[in-house]
Design a protein around this motif. Sequence first.
Motif, PDB file in Angstrom:
ATOM      1  N   ASP A 112       0.632  -1.278   0.003  1.00 24.00           N
ATOM      2  CA  ASP A 112      -0.072  -0.039   0.028  1.00 24.00           C
ATOM      3  C   ASP A 112       0.816   1.442   0.154  1.00 24.00           C
ATOM      4  O   ASP A 112       0.227   2.433  -0.559  1.00 24.00           O
ATOM      5  N   GLY A 113       1.952   1.169   0.568  1.00 26.22           N
ATOM      6  CA  GLY A 113       2.913   2.413   0.330  1.00 26.22           C
ATOM      7  C   GLY A 113       3.893   2.456   1.705  1.00 26.22           C
ATOM      8  O   GLY A 113       4.350   1.341   2.188  1.00 26.22           O
ATOM      9  N   VAL A 114       4.236   3.408   2.258  1.00 24.69           N
ATOM     10  CA  VAL A 114       5.186   3.583   3.188  1.00 24.69           C
ATOM     11  C   VAL A 114       4.504   4.032   4.613  1.00 24.69           C
ATOM     12  O   VAL A 114       3.818   5.067   4.429  1.00 24.69           O
ATOM     13  N   TYR A 115       4.719   3.747   5.659  1.00 26.31           N
ATOM     14  CA  TYR A 115       4.052   4.117   7.012  1.00 26.31           C
ATOM     15  C   TYR A 115       5.372   4.823   7.894  1.00 26.31           C
ATOM     16  O   TYR A 115       6.235   4.311   8.150  1.00 26.31           O
ATOM     17  N   PHE A 116       4.871   5.907   8.175  1.00 21.56           N
ATOM     18  CA  PHE A 116       5.777   6.588   9.361  1.00 21.56           C
ATOM     19  C   PHE A 116       4.833   6.798  10.545  1.00 21.56           C
ATOM     20  O   PHE A 116       3.891   7.358  10.627  1.00 21.56           O
ATOM     21  N   ALA A 117       5.263   6.272  11.664  1.00 20.84           N
ATOM     22  CA  ALA A 117       4.590   6.551  12.981  1.00 20.84           C
ATOM     23  C   ALA A 117       4.731   8.132  13.484  1.00 20.84           C
ATOM     24  O   ALA A 117       3.866   8.378  14.131  1.00 20.84           O
ATOM     25  N   ASP A 118       6.019   8.487  13.336  1.00 20.02           N
ATOM     26  CA  ASP A 118       6.163  10.131  13.747  1.00 20.02           C
ATOM     27  C   ASP A 118       6.447  10.569  12.379  1.00 20.02           C
ATOM     28  O   ASP A 118       7.781  10.437  11.851  1.00 20.02           O
ATOM     29  N   CYS A 119       5.887  11.631  11.813  1.00 20.80           N
ATOM     30  CA  CYS A 119       6.374  12.372  11.015  1.00 20.80           C
ATOM     31  C   CYS A 119       6.840  13.917  11.269  1.00 20.80           C
ATOM     32  O   CYS A 119       6.230  14.381  12.270  1.00 20.80           O
ATOM     33  N   VAL A 120       7.804  14.432  10.854  1.00 20.46           N
ATOM     34  CA  VAL A 120       8.210  15.712  10.942  1.00 20.46           C
ATOM     35  C   VAL A 120       7.520  16.360   9.919  1.00 20.46           C
ATOM     36  O   VAL A 120       8.021  16.387   8.501  1.00 20.46           O
ATOM     37  N   TYR A 121       6.474  17.433  10.106  1.00 16.31           N
ATOM     38  CA  TYR A 121       5.999  17.823   8.955  1.00 16.31           C
ATOM     39  C   TYR A 121       6.339  19.296   8.547  1.00 16.31           C
ATOM     40  O   TYR A 121       6.717  20.114   9.767  1.00 16.31           O
ATOM     41  N   PRO A 122       6.310  19.656   7.537  1.00 14.15           N
ATOM     42  CA  PRO A 122       6.644  21.111   7.296  1.00 14.15           C
ATOM     43  C   PRO A 122       5.496  21.983   7.662  1.00 14.15           C
ATOM     44  O   PRO A 122       4.213  21.582   7.552  1.00 14.15           O
ATOM     45  N   GLY A 123       5.497  23.236   7.766  1.00 17.74           N
ATOM     46  CA  GLY A 123       4.515  24.272   8.157  1.00 17.74           C
ATOM     47  C   GLY A 123       3.843  23.999   9.194  1.00 17.74           C
ATOM     48  O   GLY A 123       4.344  23.923  10.235  1.00 17.74           O
ATOM     49  N   SER A 124       2.452  24.080   9.126  1.00 14.88           N
ATOM     50  CA  SER A 124       1.744  24.321  10.614  1.00 14.88           C
ATOM     51  C   SER A 124       1.207  22.909  10.753  1.00 14.88           C
ATOM     52  O   SER A 124       0.532  22.831  12.010  1.00 14.88           O
TER      53      SER A 124
END
Length: 255
Positions: free
Chosen positions: A93-105
């Motif tokens: 199905d894809g790639v799973y991240f438990a904790d993402c570092v998001y850009p922006g808000s």
Amino acid sequence: MIAGKTAEHHGVAPPPYVERFRRFGPIASVAAGGIAIVLSSLWLVQAARGAHLDDGPPALALLCTALGMVGFGTVRLARGHSKGRVAFSIDADGVYFADCVYPGSEPDGQARRIPWDEINALILFSRRTEFLRGAVECVGVRLNSSVAGSPEDHFARLKQILAKPDLELHVWEQLRELDRDLPEARMKTAVSFHTEVHGWSYRHSSVLEAVRAHAPGVPVISFPADDYYHLVGWRADQEKLRQILQDAELRRWGW
């Protein structure tokens, strides 16, 4: 290194590649900290009873360290439990991240699954830390140009805003500073968002094999820590754009 572009599954779906949060380290930290709390507490009681003032500071230092160890281990265990213990995975199905570092808000620490049709590349890199001059391993994705969150989407949106006739001059001047072209090489590897490897680890060869099996057309690219800013630095402009537009809107309404 780039994953191969051809793969045959022979009708059998390959198994997912899964990395889980470690338990041994946090449990050991809690256990060692608990023992240290008991010992330091006894030490403080004996020092108070015997009026051994010189024993007070070392005992307090040990107690504070022990409390920190227990807190660290407890937080790591709770984090792993809340995420179902899965930190990172690659499957059909894809790639799973438990904790993402998001850009922006968008908030950090949120789980996200990215489908393969949105991924342009999987990027393995690292960033340097100030503590003991170490490094933190990172796994990121470069989104396709048509997906929101890609650098192409960001710059296209910026140009649309700059073309608005009713844009205030001082706002236009601030936005104009953000309207710069990334070199082609940097544009191709600009990381849309990533996760930092804390409390788990990944095997480089296994990641390559998993991507070859599940998405043979997606490249896997590795970079050293010195390239960290070149990979994620463009995301600072996303945050600046959001802040400029937010401030302009607030001023428009007199806030």
